[in-house]
Design a protein around this motif. Structure first.
Motif, PDB file in Angstrom:
ATOM      1  N   ALA A  87      39.762 -46.123  86.919  1.00  0.00           N
ATOM      2  CA  ALA A  87      39.602 -47.250  87.839  1.00  0.00           C
ATOM      3  C   ALA A  87      40.185 -46.925  89.212  1.00  0.00           C
ATOM      4  O   ALA A  87      39.589 -47.248  90.256  1.00  0.00           O
ATOM      5  N   ARG A  88      41.341 -46.274  89.222  1.00  0.00           N
ATOM      6  CA  ARG A  88      41.970 -45.900  90.499  1.00  0.00           C
ATOM      7  C   ARG A  88      41.140 -44.849  91.224  1.00  0.00           C
ATOM      8  O   ARG A  88      40.978 -44.909  92.448  1.00  0.00           O
ATOM      9  N   LEU A  89      40.608 -43.896  90.485  1.00  0.00           N
ATOM     10  CA  LEU A  89      39.774 -42.874  91.118  1.00  0.00           C
ATOM     11  C   LEU A  89      38.513 -43.500  91.708  1.00  0.00           C
ATOM     12  O   LEU A  89      38.082 -43.131  92.809  1.00  0.00           O
ATOM     13  N   ARG A  90      37.939 -44.445  91.013  1.00  0.00           N
ATOM     14  CA  ARG A  90      36.742 -45.121  91.514  1.00  0.00           C
ATOM     15  C   ARG A  90      37.022 -45.758  92.884  1.00  0.00           C
ATOM     16  O   ARG A  90      36.237 -45.623  93.826  1.00  0.00           O
ATOM     17  N   LEU A  91      38.156 -46.443  92.996  1.00  0.00           N
ATOM     18  CA  LEU A  91      38.520 -47.065  94.262  1.00  0.00           C
ATOM     19  C   LEU A  91      38.725 -46.026  95.358  1.00  0.00           C
ATOM     20  O   LEU A  91      38.337 -46.244  96.514  1.00  0.00           O
ATOM     21  N   GLU A  92      39.323 -44.896  94.998  1.00  0.00           N
ATOM     22  CA  GLU A  92      39.591 -43.845  95.996  1.00  0.00           C
ATOM     23  C   GLU A  92      38.287 -43.221  96.499  1.00  0.00           C
ATOM     24  O   GLU A  92      38.131 -42.955  97.702  1.00  0.00           O
ATOM     25  N   ILE A  93      37.371 -42.970  95.589  1.00  0.00           N
ATOM     26  CA  ILE A  93      36.071 -42.412  95.994  1.00  0.00           C
ATOM     27  C   ILE A  93      35.328 -43.412  96.882  1.00  0.00           C
ATOM     28  O   ILE A  93      34.789 -43.050  97.939  1.00  0.00           O
ATOM     29  N   GLN A  94      35.306 -44.665  96.469  1.00  0.00           N
ATOM     30  CA  GLN A  94      34.620 -45.691  97.266  1.00  0.00           C
ATOM     31  C   GLN A  94      35.270 -45.848  98.637  1.00  0.00           C
ATOM     32  O   GLN A  94      34.573 -46.021  99.651  1.00  0.00           O
ATOM     33  N   GLY A  95      36.599 -45.764  98.672  1.00  0.00           N
ATOM     34  CA  GLY A  95      37.307 -45.849  99.944  1.00  0.00           C
ATOM     35  C   GLY A  95      36.960 -44.688 100.855  1.00  0.00           C
ATOM     36  O   GLY A  95      36.826 -44.856 102.084  1.00  0.00           O
ATOM     37  N   THR A  96      36.798 -43.500 100.280  1.00  0.00           N
ATOM     38  CA  THR A  96      36.418 -42.323 101.067  1.00  0.00           C
ATOM     39  C   THR A  96      34.985 -42.459 101.569  1.00  0.00           C
ATOM     40  O   THR A  96      34.687 -42.152 102.732  1.00  0.00           O
ATOM     41  N   GLN A  97      34.107 -42.942 100.710  1.00  0.00           N
ATOM     42  CA  GLN A  97      32.710 -43.122 101.105  1.00  0.00           C
ATOM     43  C   GLN A  97      32.561 -44.135 102.238  1.00  0.00           C
ATOM     44  O   GLN A  97      31.626 -44.048 103.038  1.00  0.00           O
ATOM     45  N   ALA A  98      33.490 -45.076 102.313  1.00  0.00           N
ATOM     46  CA  ALA A  98      33.456 -46.059 103.407  1.00  0.00           C
ATOM     47  C   ALA A  98      33.875 -45.436 104.737  1.00  0.00           C
ATOM     48  O   ALA A  98      33.570 -45.994 105.809  1.00  0.00           O
ATOM     49  N   LEU A  99      34.563 -44.283 104.680  1.00  0.00           N
ATOM     50  CA  LEU A  99      35.076 -43.639 105.894  1.00  0.00           C
ATOM     51  C   LEU A  99      34.252 -42.456 106.353  1.00  0.00           C
ATOM     52  O   LEU A  99      34.436 -41.967 107.481  1.00  0.00           O
ATOM     53  N   THR A 100      33.376 -41.937 105.498  1.00  0.00           N
ATOM     54  CA  THR A 100      32.551 -40.785 105.884  1.00  0.00           C
ATOM     55  C   THR A 100      31.211 -40.828 105.164  1.00  0.00           C
ATOM     56  O   THR A 100      31.138 -41.283 104.019  1.00  0.00           O
ATOM     57  N   ASP A 101      30.198 -40.322 105.851  1.00  0.00           N
ATOM     58  CA  ASP A 101      28.898 -40.136 105.193  1.00  0.00           C
ATOM     59  C   ASP A 101      28.632 -38.667 104.931  1.00  0.00           C
ATOM     60  O   ASP A 101      27.533 -38.267 104.566  1.00  0.00           O
ATOM     61  N   ARG A 102      29.670 -37.847 105.122  1.00  0.00           N
ATOM     62  CA  ARG A 102      29.559 -36.408 104.890  1.00  0.00           C
ATOM     63  C   ARG A 102      29.948 -36.082 103.441  1.00  0.00           C
ATOM     64  O   ARG A 102      30.672 -36.844 102.792  1.00  0.00           O
ATOM     65  N   PRO A 103      29.495 -34.925 102.920  1.00  0.00           N
ATOM     66  CA  PRO A 103      29.871 -34.535 101.550  1.00  0.00           C
ATOM     67  C   PRO A 103      31.377 -34.314 101.406  1.00  0.00           C
ATOM     68  O   PRO A 103      32.037 -33.855 102.337  1.00  0.00           O
ATOM     69  N   PHE A 104      31.893 -34.650 100.242  1.00  0.00           N
ATOM     70  CA  PHE A 104      33.283 -34.336  99.893  1.00  0.00           C
ATOM     71  C   PHE A 104      33.339 -34.134  98.385  1.00  0.00           C
ATOM     72  O   PHE A 104      32.406 -34.483  97.658  1.00  0.00           O
ATOM     73  N   GLY A 105      34.428 -33.564  97.911  1.00  0.00           N
ATOM     74  CA  GLY A 105      34.578 -33.293  96.486  1.00  0.00           C
ATOM     75  C   GLY A 105      35.738 -34.046  95.879  1.00  0.00           C
ATOM     76  O   GLY A 105      36.511 -34.714  96.575  1.00  0.00           O
ATOM     77  N   VAL A 106      35.860 -33.935  94.559  1.00  0.00           N
ATOM     78  CA  VAL A 106      36.981 -34.516  93.820  1.00  0.00           C
ATOM     79  C   VAL A 106      37.591 -33.435  92.943  1.00  0.00           C
ATOM     80  O   VAL A 106      36.877 -32.753  92.200  1.00  0.00           O
ATOM     81  N   ASN A 107      38.899 -33.270  93.049  1.00  0.00           N
ATOM     82  CA  ASN A 107      39.645 -32.309  92.245  1.00  0.00           C
ATOM     83  C   ASN A 107      40.212 -33.020  91.017  1.00  0.00           C
ATOM     84  O   ASN A 107      40.988 -33.968  91.152  1.00  0.00           O
ATOM     85  N   LEU A 108      39.801 -32.575  89.829  1.00  0.00           N
ATOM     86  CA  LEU A 108      40.264 -33.155  88.567  1.00  0.00           C
ATOM     87  C   LEU A 108      41.112 -32.142  87.808  1.00  0.00           C
ATOM     88  O   LEU A 108      40.749 -30.955  87.737  1.00  0.00           O
ATOM     89  N   ILE A 109      42.208 -32.596  87.228  1.00  0.00           N
ATOM     90  CA  ILE A 109      43.082 -31.729  86.441  1.00  0.00           C
ATOM     91  C   ILE A 109      42.553 -31.652  85.010  1.00  0.00           C
ATOM     92  O   ILE A 109      42.352 -32.690  84.364  1.00  0.00           O
ATOM     93  N   THR A 110      42.334 -30.441  84.518  1.00  0.00           N
ATOM     94  CA  THR A 110      41.696 -30.273  83.206  1.00  0.00           C
ATOM     95  C   THR A 110      42.529 -30.853  82.067  1.00  0.00           C
ATOM     96  O   THR A 110      41.976 -31.204  81.022  1.00  0.00           O
ATOM     97  N   MET A 111      43.853 -30.982  82.265  1.00  0.00           N
ATOM     98  CA  MET A 111      44.717 -31.500  81.198  1.00  0.00           C
ATOM     99  C   MET A 111      44.758 -33.029  81.165  1.00  0.00           C
ATOM    100  O   MET A 111      45.416 -33.607  80.308  1.00  0.00           O
TER     101      MET A 111
END
Length: 345
Positions: free
Chosen positions: A61-85
């Motif tokens: 849920a927190r990641l969803r908000l962070e991605i949406q918040g980033t999308q509101a600030l840029t229309d350029r591509p960006f990535g998400v770093n996830l920890i495998t553990m």
């Protein structure tokens, strides 16, 4: 003419990386927990680099908000770093897929094959970290679309091999997919060296900590600006029976107390006051919350000041655009100088 030649040569060297990332510069932002959030990530992408959100311990849920918040600030591509553990790794991948994240970076360990397949099933490009050639080949066979090779000069959790050695081991061999080099890179001249060795681009973290757009506490930024390369040291393991994954950070009271804390816990283990597992857990939990205390609260005495050795090249607060332009100018200048030397010859 020479300056134009330098920029043109740089664009040619970066072409593969830029095409993969969808950016103007083949520069990825490092996934730094608490630092690589929506404001910095969007600023990097808007300025022509490729921002990467550090998920860290966020829940879906927190990641969803962070991605949406980033999308509101840029229309350029960006990535998400996830920890495998992360215990909810597959759910986090689904969040990225639901929101149309174009690139997913799996870090912090060997990614499970089911996680790799899940990233690909969403149509995202999969980026994995490869600390050795044998693993690079395995990840490539398992479907990685690009690799990051990060040397021990980097900040945060590190492996034992330097960036220069990893580059020599992997870049001449892995040509099928893009490879980005990370760890201790702070100037454009170094970027050119790795690009000419076969890298498709570079990943930088420490240089962006003191960006104006970074939400890091002013005291955290000042610690970086004052520091020299030799101040960013890996944490010490005092007993091989209690392994500690080394973390490169600026030395402060926290790092010194960590060494003392290990001796204290191991002493209690030897006295029979706790079993080995309990002792290991106490040592591992020492740094819990320490990075947030430093980055957000500004506790630079006891918090964790994770920094790469390129911290010695951080001398002031700059905008992300100024940092990227400075790196490009440095890279172009060395290529232009070489072109002049060839003309003179």
């Amino acid at each position: 003419m020479a300056a134009l030649s330098g920029r043109a040569k740089l664009e040619k060297l970066e072409r593969r990386g830029c095409a993969f990332l969808g950016s103007r510069y083949a520069v990825m932002g490092g996934g730094m927990t608490w630092v690589s959030e929506r404001n910095l990530v969007a600023a990097i992408s808007n300025a022509g680099g490729f921002g990467v959100i550090a998920c860290g311990s966020m829940d879906p849920a927190r990641l969803r908000l962070e991605i949406q918040g980033t999308q509101a600030l840029t229309d350029r591509p960006f990535g998400v770093n996830l920890i495998t553990m992360h215990p909810q790794l597959l759910e986090l991948i689904d969040v990225c897929g639901d929101l149309g994240v174009t690139h997913v970076v799996l870090a912090g360990g060997v990614p499970p094959r089911n996680a790799m397949r899940q990233v690909k099933s969403h149509g995202a490009k999969l980026v994995c970290f490869a600390p050795a050639l044998v693993l690079a080949r395995k990840l490539m066979r398992d479907g990685a679309d690009a690799l990051v090779i990060e040397g021990a000069e980097a900040g945060g959790h590190i492996g034992p091999v330097s960036t220069a050695v990893l580059a020599q081991e992997i870049l001449p061999v892995i040509r099928e997919i893009p490879v980005f080099v990370a760890g201790g890179i702070g100037r454009g001249e170094a970027m050119v060296a790795f690009l000419e060795m076969g890298a498709s681009g570079c990943q930088l973290g420490t240089r962006f900590v003191c960006a104006r757009e970074s939400i890091a506490h002013p005291r955290f930024k000042q610690a970086f600006i004052r520091a020299e390369a030799r101040d960013a040291m890996p944490t010490v393991q005092v007993d091989p029976r209690f392994p500690v994954i080394p973390v490169r950070a600026l030395n402060n009271d926290g790092t010194r107390l960590f060494t003392e804390f290990q001796h204290e816990v191991i002493g209690r283990f030897r006295a029979g006051e706790m079993d080995q597992r309990a002792a290991q857990l106490e040592i591992e939990h020492y740094w819990a919350g320490a990075l947030r205390r430093a980055v957000i609260d500004g506790d630079v005495e006891r918090g964790s000041l994770m920094a790469g050795q390129s911290v010695g090249m951080v001398r002031c607060e700059q905008t992300v655009a100024e940092i990227l332009e400075e790196l490009a100018d440095q890279a172009a200048a060395v290529l232009a100088a070489r072109a002049r030397d060839m003309d003179d010859g």
